[in-house]
Scaffold this active site. Structure first.
Site, PDB file in Angstrom:
ATOM      1  N   CYS A 101       0.815  -1.220   0.000  1.00 50.83           N
ATOM      2  CA  CYS A 101       0.000   0.000   0.000  1.00 50.83           C
ATOM      3  C   CYS A 101       0.843   1.263   0.000  1.00 50.83           C
ATOM      4  O   CYS A 101       0.618   2.180  -0.803  1.00 50.83           O
ATOM      5  CB  CYS A 101      -1.004  -0.006   1.154  1.00 50.83           C
ATOM      6  SG  CYS A 101      -0.289  -0.017   2.821  1.00 50.83           S
ATOM      7  N   HIS A 152      -2.767   0.951   6.916  1.00 50.64           N
ATOM      8  CA  HIS A 152      -3.083   0.893   5.488  1.00 50.64           C
ATOM      9  C   HIS A 152      -3.242   2.308   4.947  1.00 50.64           C
ATOM     10  O   HIS A 152      -3.704   3.205   5.660  1.00 50.64           O
ATOM     11  CB  HIS A 152      -4.374   0.098   5.254  1.00 50.64           C
ATOM     12  CG  HIS A 152      -4.665  -0.153   3.813  1.00 50.64           C
ATOM     13  ND1 HIS A 152      -3.832  -0.883   2.994  1.00 50.64           N
ATOM     14  CD2 HIS A 152      -5.699   0.247   3.020  1.00 50.64           C
ATOM     15  CE1 HIS A 152      -4.347  -0.927   1.768  1.00 50.64           C
ATOM     16  NE2 HIS A 152      -5.470  -0.235   1.754  1.00 50.64           N
ATOM     17  N   HIS A 164      -5.823   1.530  -4.205  1.00 47.25           N
ATOM     18  CA  HIS A 164      -4.906   1.030  -3.179  1.00 47.25           C
ATOM     19  C   HIS A 164      -4.429  -0.366  -3.537  1.00 47.25           C
ATOM     20  O   HIS A 164      -4.958  -1.011  -4.435  1.00 47.25           O
ATOM     21  CB  HIS A 164      -5.570   1.043  -1.795  1.00 47.25           C
ATOM     22  CG  HIS A 164      -6.745   0.133  -1.666  1.00 47.25           C
ATOM     23  ND1 HIS A 164      -6.986  -0.603  -0.534  1.00 47.25           N
ATOM     24  CD2 HIS A 164      -7.767  -0.177  -2.510  1.00 47.25           C
ATOM     25  CE1 HIS A 164      -8.105  -1.315  -0.687  1.00 47.25           C
ATOM     26  NE2 HIS A 164      -8.586  -1.064  -1.876  1.00 47.25           N
TER      27      HIS A 164
END
Length: 194
Positions: A101, A152, A164
């Site tokens: 990510c 994240h 993402h």
């Protein structure tokens, strides 16, 4: 499926569109200044936009968003990604070339001339905090981690959609995070990199 099958297209503003298609099973993205012509060339007449990204693609956020969108379908690789693009990861990502990510957001923003660390917690501290109601294309969205560093990060596109690299076994994708009970529950904040 032929090399000319378009799955969907995204209008990015400033007259640009990204065509998301399939080339022998591999995701591909093409950028065009004439979305109507490109769409009509590649897909049946029922082609319709899925996501519209407002704003000028010449802004840093627009450049970062366009760079991230070109990576749709790239495999997730834990520890993967650099300012040059997808890389082999580390640990469980060592056998896969792709992005995690923070590697995806690091890469996308590097295309706009902004240097970010390759760690979600570092990126959370690199820029100005932005309220949810003031999001712009390219802003970084952070999730999870309780009271510690977020776990994240995604890059905001428009209309509640982010791009993402979700997790091992998955690929870079778009997600409607504002309507997701999961992502809304673990949302930590947004940052506009400087």
């Amino acid at each position: 499926m032929t090399a000319h099958t378009c799955l969907r297209w995204l209008t990015l503003g400033g007259g640009l569109a990204v065509i998301l298609g399939t080339l022998t099973g591999t995701a591909a993205a093409t950028v065009s200044e004439d979305p109507g012509a490109l769409c009509s060339t590649l897909v049946p007449p029922d082609c319709s936009p899925v996501v519209k990204i407002k704003g000028d693609l010449r802004t840093k956020g627009g450049i970062a968003a366009a760079a991230a969108l070109r990576q749709l379908g790239t495999p997730f690789s834990w520890g993967g990604g650099s300012s040059s693009g997808p890389t082999r990861g580390v640990g469980m990502g060592a056998l896969t070339t792709g992005f995690d990510c923070s590697g995806l957001t690091l890469y996308a923003w590097s295309r706009a001339g902004v240097r970010l660390g390759h760690y979600t917690g570092a990126q959370f501290r690199q820029g100005r905090r932005v309220p949810l109601g003031d999001l712009r294309t390219g802003d970084l969205l952070f999730f999870g981690g309780g009271s510690g560093d977020p776990t994240h990060v995604g890059l905001y596109l428009h209309g509640g959609v982010m791009i993402h690299a979700p997790k091992t076994g998955d690929v870079v994708r778009t997600t409607q995070f504002l309507n997701s009970p999961y992502y809304r529950a673990v949302f930590r904040g947004a940052v506009r990199p400087a």
